[in-house]
Design a protein around this motif. Structure first.
Motif, PDB file in Angstrom:
ATOM      1  N   HIS A  81      49.716  49.159  42.264  1.00 34.93           N
ATOM      2  CA  HIS A  81      48.501  49.715  42.984  1.00 34.93           C
ATOM      3  C   HIS A  81      47.878  48.410  43.668  1.00 34.93           C
ATOM      4  O   HIS A  81      47.727  47.337  42.852  1.00 34.93           O
ATOM      5  N   GLN A  82      47.925  48.269  44.776  1.00 35.35           N
ATOM      6  CA  GLN A  82      47.435  46.847  45.595  1.00 35.35           C
ATOM      7  C   GLN A  82      45.852  47.109  46.036  1.00 35.35           C
ATOM      8  O   GLN A  82      45.891  48.041  46.677  1.00 35.35           O
ATOM      9  N   ARG A  83      45.536  46.166  46.253  1.00 36.05           N
ATOM     10  CA  ARG A  83      44.095  46.107  46.900  1.00 36.05           C
ATOM     11  C   ARG A  83      43.645  44.534  46.897  1.00 36.05           C
ATOM     12  O   ARG A  83      44.090  43.874  46.435  1.00 36.05           O
ATOM     13  N   GLU A  84      42.714  44.442  47.992  1.00 38.00           N
ATOM     14  CA  GLU A  84      42.023  43.065  48.197  1.00 38.00           C
ATOM     15  C   GLU A  84      40.837  43.138  47.587  1.00 38.00           C
ATOM     16  O   GLU A  84      40.036  44.062  47.878  1.00 38.00           O
ATOM     17  N   LEU A  85      40.158  41.785  47.179  1.00 41.63           N
ATOM     18  CA  LEU A  85      39.145  41.727  46.771  1.00 41.63           C
ATOM     19  C   LEU A  85      38.175  41.007  47.795  1.00 41.63           C
ATOM     20  O   LEU A  85      38.809  39.987  48.281  1.00 41.63           O
ATOM     21  N   THR A  86      37.111  41.371  48.164  1.00 48.19           N
ATOM     22  CA  THR A  86      36.175  40.850  49.359  1.00 48.19           C
ATOM     23  C   THR A  86      35.664  39.547  48.730  1.00 48.19           C
ATOM     24  O   THR A  86      35.295  38.650  49.585  1.00 48.19           O
ATOM     25  N   GLU A  87      35.301  39.679  47.390  1.00 47.49           N
ATOM     26  CA  GLU A  87      34.615  38.517  46.819  1.00 47.49           C
ATOM     27  C   GLU A  87      35.444  37.474  45.963  1.00 47.49           C
ATOM     28  O   GLU A  87      36.423  37.687  45.883  1.00 47.49           O
ATOM     29  N   PRO A  88      34.804  36.271  46.011  1.00 48.01           N
ATOM     30  CA  PRO A  88      35.566  35.196  45.266  1.00 48.01           C
ATOM     31  C   PRO A  88      35.520  35.656  43.753  1.00 48.01           C
ATOM     32  O   PRO A  88      34.956  36.546  43.338  1.00 48.01           O
ATOM     33  N   LEU A  89      36.730  35.270  43.113  1.00 46.38           N
ATOM     34  CA  LEU A  89      37.118  35.891  41.756  1.00 46.38           C
ATOM     35  C   LEU A  89      36.181  34.993  40.776  1.00 46.38           C
ATOM     36  O   LEU A  89      36.410  33.939  40.453  1.00 46.38           O
ATOM     37  N   VAL A  90      35.583  35.887  39.878  1.00 45.72           N
ATOM     38  CA  VAL A  90      34.779  35.087  38.814  1.00 45.72           C
ATOM     39  C   VAL A  90      35.298  36.087  37.699  1.00 45.72           C
ATOM     40  O   VAL A  90      35.135  35.519  36.509  1.00 45.72           O
ATOM     41  N   GLU A  91      35.220  37.184  37.687  1.00 42.68           N
ATOM     42  CA  GLU A  91      35.432  38.255  36.779  1.00 42.68           C
ATOM     43  C   GLU A  91      36.659  39.189  37.221  1.00 42.68           C
ATOM     44  O   GLU A  91      36.498  39.712  38.273  1.00 42.68           O
ATOM     45  N   PHE A  92      37.289  39.719  36.365  1.00 43.03           N
ATOM     46  CA  PHE A  92      38.006  40.806  36.459  1.00 43.03           C
ATOM     47  C   PHE A  92      38.531  41.690  35.372  1.00 43.03           C
ATOM     48  O   PHE A  92      38.553  41.333  34.287  1.00 43.03           O
ATOM     49  N   THR A  93      38.622  42.833  35.637  1.00 42.83           N
ATOM     50  CA  THR A  93      38.670  43.655  34.478  1.00 42.83           C
ATOM     51  C   THR A  93      40.165  44.386  34.402  1.00 42.83           C
ATOM     52  O   THR A  93      40.572  45.115  35.318  1.00 42.83           O
ATOM     53  N   PHE A  94      40.975  44.100  33.487  1.00 42.31           N
ATOM     54  CA  PHE A  94      42.223  44.437  33.205  1.00 42.31           C
ATOM     55  C   PHE A  94      42.400  45.777  32.546  1.00 42.31           C
ATOM     56  O   PHE A  94      42.001  45.599  31.427  1.00 42.31           O
ATOM     57  N   ALA A  95      42.763  46.787  33.247  1.00 42.43           N
ATOM     58  CA  ALA A  95      42.916  47.935  32.631  1.00 42.43           C
ATOM     59  C   ALA A  95      43.835  48.116  31.453  1.00 42.43           C
ATOM     60  O   ALA A  95      44.911  47.080  31.469  1.00 42.43           O
ATOM     61  N   ALA A  96      43.539  48.789  30.489  1.00 44.85           N
ATOM     62  CA  ALA A  96      44.518  49.068  29.263  1.00 44.85           C
ATOM     63  C   ALA A  96      45.995  49.462  29.864  1.00 44.85           C
ATOM     64  O   ALA A  96      46.072  49.961  30.989  1.00 44.85           O
ATOM     65  N   HIS A  97      46.745  48.634  29.092  1.00 42.66           N
ATOM     66  CA  HIS A  97      48.044  49.081  29.464  1.00 42.66           C
ATOM     67  C   HIS A  97      48.656  48.678  30.824  1.00 42.66           C
ATOM     68  O   HIS A  97      49.346  49.487  31.427  1.00 42.66           O
ATOM     69  N   SER A  98      48.439  47.484  31.313  1.00 50.24           N
ATOM     70  CA  SER A  98      48.690  47.135  32.392  1.00 50.24           C
ATOM     71  C   SER A  98      49.365  45.649  32.630  1.00 50.24           C
ATOM     72  O   SER A  98      49.207  44.964  31.866  1.00 50.24           O
ATOM     73  N   VAL A  99      50.116  45.762  33.822  1.00 51.74           N
ATOM     74  CA  VAL A  99      50.439  44.381  34.259  1.00 51.74           C
ATOM     75  C   VAL A  99      49.691  43.879  35.708  1.00 51.74           C
ATOM     76  O   VAL A  99      49.829  44.630  36.372  1.00 51.74           O
ATOM     77  N   THR A 100      49.146  42.702  35.536  1.00 44.88           N
ATOM     78  CA  THR A 100      48.181  42.573  36.827  1.00 44.88           C
ATOM     79  C   THR A 100      48.709  41.188  37.407  1.00 44.88           C
ATOM     80  O   THR A 100      48.764  40.200  36.604  1.00 44.88           O
ATOM     81  N   VAL A 101      49.113  41.262  38.778  1.00 43.28           N
ATOM     82  CA  VAL A 101      49.477  39.787  39.446  1.00 43.28           C
ATOM     83  C   VAL A 101      48.222  39.571  40.320  1.00 43.28           C
ATOM     84  O   VAL A 101      48.189  40.588  41.195  1.00 43.28           O
ATOM     85  N   LEU A 102      47.770  38.506  40.305  1.00 42.41           N
ATOM     86  CA  LEU A 102      46.477  38.214  41.374  1.00 42.41           C
ATOM     87  C   LEU A 102      47.142  37.137  41.917  1.00 42.41           C
ATOM     88  O   LEU A 102      47.342  35.951  41.292  1.00 42.41           O
TER      89      LEU A 102
END
Ligand code: AHR
Length: 503
Positions: free
Chosen positions: A474-495
Motif C-alpha cells: 500500500h503506497q501513499r505520500e505524506l504531505t507533512e514533515p515526518l514526526v510521528e507515524f503509526t505502524f500497523a500491526a503485523h506490517s512491514v513499512t518502508v519510509l
C-alpha cells in the motif's frame, strides 16, 4: 501519545551497505529452473526460452548477483553435460532431489540469464562427486582468454568473449549427511585448498567462497582457520520457520547471532594468521522454509506457500543484514522461482508470494550508508518453554530466547548523504497492536515522505492465483514533515524521504 520512539543521528554510521546482499539463488530443483526461469516452447517465453513474466518480476528484485546451479544439486553435477548443442546433451539421473536432469539449461544459458537480469554470476562448484580438474576446466571455460581447449570450446559454442565469472563457491553444504560426498571439516579443508589453488592459478582474478555451515559451529571455525588464506568470503546458510507465529518471526534473530559469531571467527583467523586481505560473509542461502507447507506433490519441489508472517520474517532478515553491513558482503535468497520462492508460476502465468514484497521494497529503496538506530518500543519475550514446544523441522538449534526481550518494532535506516535520501524500514511484529511512534533525525527535518506498507487481513494471509493481491504494498505520500507515524500491526513499512538540516 506515542508508545514507541525511533531516533536517528546522521553522524552515527554503521558502514556501507553492499548491494550484493540483495542477491538471489536458482537451483536445478523442482520447477525452479525448468518451468520457472526457463520454459522452452511456452508462449510466455522469449526466443531463448526465458519466461518473460518471470524475468519481469525478477527485474523488480534488482538482483546484483545470482548463485547457481546448487544447492545440493551441484554435488552431483558435471557441468560439461550442460554445454554444446542441446540435443546432444545427456539426460542424467539427478540424485540430490531424486529427479531427472535434461541439461538443457547449462553454463551458457545461466550466463545469458544473468546478463538478461543484470546480475553478476556466482557459480558453486561440485566438490561432492566432482574433481579438481572439472572445477579448473569450468573456470577456464568461463574466463579463459588463451588459445586453450576449454576457452576454445566456449568460443566454439558461440561465446567469443569470456563470461568473466568472478564468484566461485567451493562446494555446497559439504558437512551435511544429505550432501553427495559429504566429509569432515578437516577433509574438506584439505580438498578445498587443492581446488582453490588450481582455480586461482587458472584465473587469479576470481574470488572464492569457502563452504561454511551456520556461522557459529566447529565446522565454521575449522574451515575459516584452514581456508582463510585462500578465500575472499565465507558462506553460511540459515533457514527458519515455524507454525507458531512468535517463533516464526523471532527465530530469525538467530541470523544475527550467526553473523556476530562468524565475524568473530573471521577476525580471529585474520589476526592469528596476519592476513591482509578482507574476508566477508556470503549468506548465500537464507529463507523461511517449513518443509511441510505444501501438498505431497509440491513438497518434492519445495513449493511452499508463504503467508504474511513470513513476509515479516523476511524483512527482519534484511534488517539484520543491513545492521551487519561491515561484514556481510553477499547474500542470496533461496530461491528465486517456485522452490521456496517469491515468484510462483504455472504454465499460463505467475503470481507474487507475500515474501516478494519486502525483497523488492528493500532492494528498491535502501540507501548506501547504514545508520545506527535507537529504538524504544514495547517488547516481547520468548520463554524457553515456548521454544521447546516448537517441534517444527527448522526449530532444531534455532533457540533465540536468550537474545530477548525483543522490541516489537525491528528497525533499520540507511541514507545517501550526497542527495539527502533517507530510508527507514520497520517491521511491526505485534500481531494486534498498531504502534504510534515518534521519529526524529538529530538536527534535521524529514520531508517528502513516501510510505510503502506490506500488510494483509491477518497473520496467515497468503497470495494465490485466485487472490494474488491479498498481501500487497500500500503506497501513499505524506504531505507533512515526518514526526510521528503509526505502524500497523503485523506490517512491514518502508519510509522513503528527504532530510534537510534544520535552520
Ligand atoms: O535451497 C534448498 C536446499 O537447501 C539447497 O539445495 C541446499 O543447499 C540447502 O540444504
Amino acid at each position: 501519545m506515542s508508545t514507541a520512539r525511533i531516533k536517528l543521528d546522521l553522524d552515527r554510521q554503521l558502514g556501507r551497505v553492499d548491494r550484493r546482499i540483495f542477491g538471489q539463488f536458482i537451483e536445478h530443483l523442482g520447477r525452479c529452473i525448468y518451468g520457472g526461469v526457463f520454459d522452452e516452447g511456452s508462449p510466455l517465453s522469449d526466443e531463448r526460452g526465458f519466461r518473460r513474466d518471470v524475468l519481469d518480476a525478477a527485474h523488480g528484485l534488482q538482483v546484483p548477483v545470482l548463485r547457481w546451479p546448487g544447492g545440493n544439486f551441484v554435488s552431483g553435477y558435471h557441468w560439461t553435460d550442460g554445454i554444446g548443442p542441446r540435443e546432444d546433451r545427456p539426460r542424467r539421473i539427478e540424485l540430490a532431489w531424486r529427479a531427472e536432469e535434461s541439461n538443457r539449461f547449462g553454463t551458457d544459458e545461466f550466463i545469458e540469464y544473468c546478463r538478461a537480469l543484470g546480475a553478476g554470476p556466482y557459480i558453486c562448484v561440485n566438490m561432492g562427486s566432482g574433481t579438481m580438474d572439472e572445477a579448473q576446466a569450468w573456470v577456464e571455460y568461463c574466463n579463459g582468454t588463451g588459445n586453450t581447449h576449454w576457452a576454445n570450446l566456449r568460443r566454439a559454442n558461440g561465446h567469443p568473449e569470456p563470461h568473466n565469472v568472478k564468484y566461485w563457491g567451493l562446494g555446497n553444504e559439504m558437512y551435511g549427511t544429505w550432501q553427495i560426498g559429504a566429509s569432515t571439516a578437516e577433509e574438506y579443508v584439505r580438498k578445498a585448498r587443492q581446488f582453490a589453488s588450481i582455480m586461482k592459478m587458472t584465473d587469479p582474478n576470481i574470488e572464492l567462497v569457502s563452504c561454511g555451515q551456520w556461522g557459529w559451529t566447529d565446522w565454521d571455525r575449522t574451515v575459516i582457520d584452514g581456508l582463510a588464506p585462500y578465500v575472499r568470503y565465507h558462506s553460511i546458510h540459515i533457514y527458519t520457520g515455524s507454525g507458531d507465529y512468535w517463533r516464526n518471526v523471532l527465530m530469525v534473530q538467530q541470523a544475527d547471532r550467526a553473523l556476530r559469531i562468524c565475524e568473530g571467527l573471521i577476525e580471529r583467523a585474520r589476526h592469528q594468521q596476519r592476513l591482509q586481505h578482507p574476508i566477508g560473509i556470503a549468506f548465500d542461502e537464507w529463507n523461511v522454509w517449513y518443509r511441510t507447507r505444501a501438498d505431497e506433490q509440491r513438497r518434492i519441489g519445495l513449493e511452499e506457500q508463504y503467508d504474511l508472517s513470513d513476509a515479516l520474517a523476511v524483512a527482519t532478515y534484511l534488517n539484520i543484514f543491513i545492521r551487519h553491513c561491515k561484514s556481510l558482503e553477499i547474500a542470496n535468497y533461496a530461491q528465486m522461482v517456485n522452490a521456496i520462492a517469491p515468484i510462483f508460476t504455472r504454465p499460463d502465468g505467475m503470481f507474487l508470494q507475500t515474501v516478494y514484497h519486502p525483497l523488492r521494497l528493500y532492494a528498491a529503496h535502501h540507501q548506501p550508508v547504514a545508520l545506527d538506530v535507537f529504538v524504544d518500543s514495547p517488547t516481547r519475550e520468548l520463554t524457553p518453554e515456548e521454544e521447546s514446544r516448537d517441534t517444527s523441522p527448522t526449530g532444531r538449534d534455532w533457540k533465540v530466547a536468550d537474545l530477548g526481550p525483543f522490541p516489537l518494532l525491528d528497525v533499520t535506516a540507511t541514507c545517501n548523504p550526497p542527495d539527502g535520501t533517507l530510508c527507514i524500514s520497520v517491521v511491526n511484529r505485534s500481531p494486534d497492536q498498531d504502534l504510534a511512534t515518534s521519529i526524529g533525525v538529530d538536527g534535521h527535518t524529514i520531508q517528502n515522505v513516501t510510505v510503502y506498507q506490506v500488510n494483509g487481513p491477518d497473520l496467515y494471509a497468503c497470495n494465490s492465483f485466485d487472490a494474488p493481491e491479498t498481501v500487497r504494498v500500500h503506497q501513499r505520500e505524506l504531505t507533512e514533515p515526518l514526526v510521528e507515524f503509526t505502524f500497523a500491526a503485523h506490517s512491514v513499512t518502508v519510509l522513503r524521504a528527504q532530510y534537510q538540516r534544520r535552520q
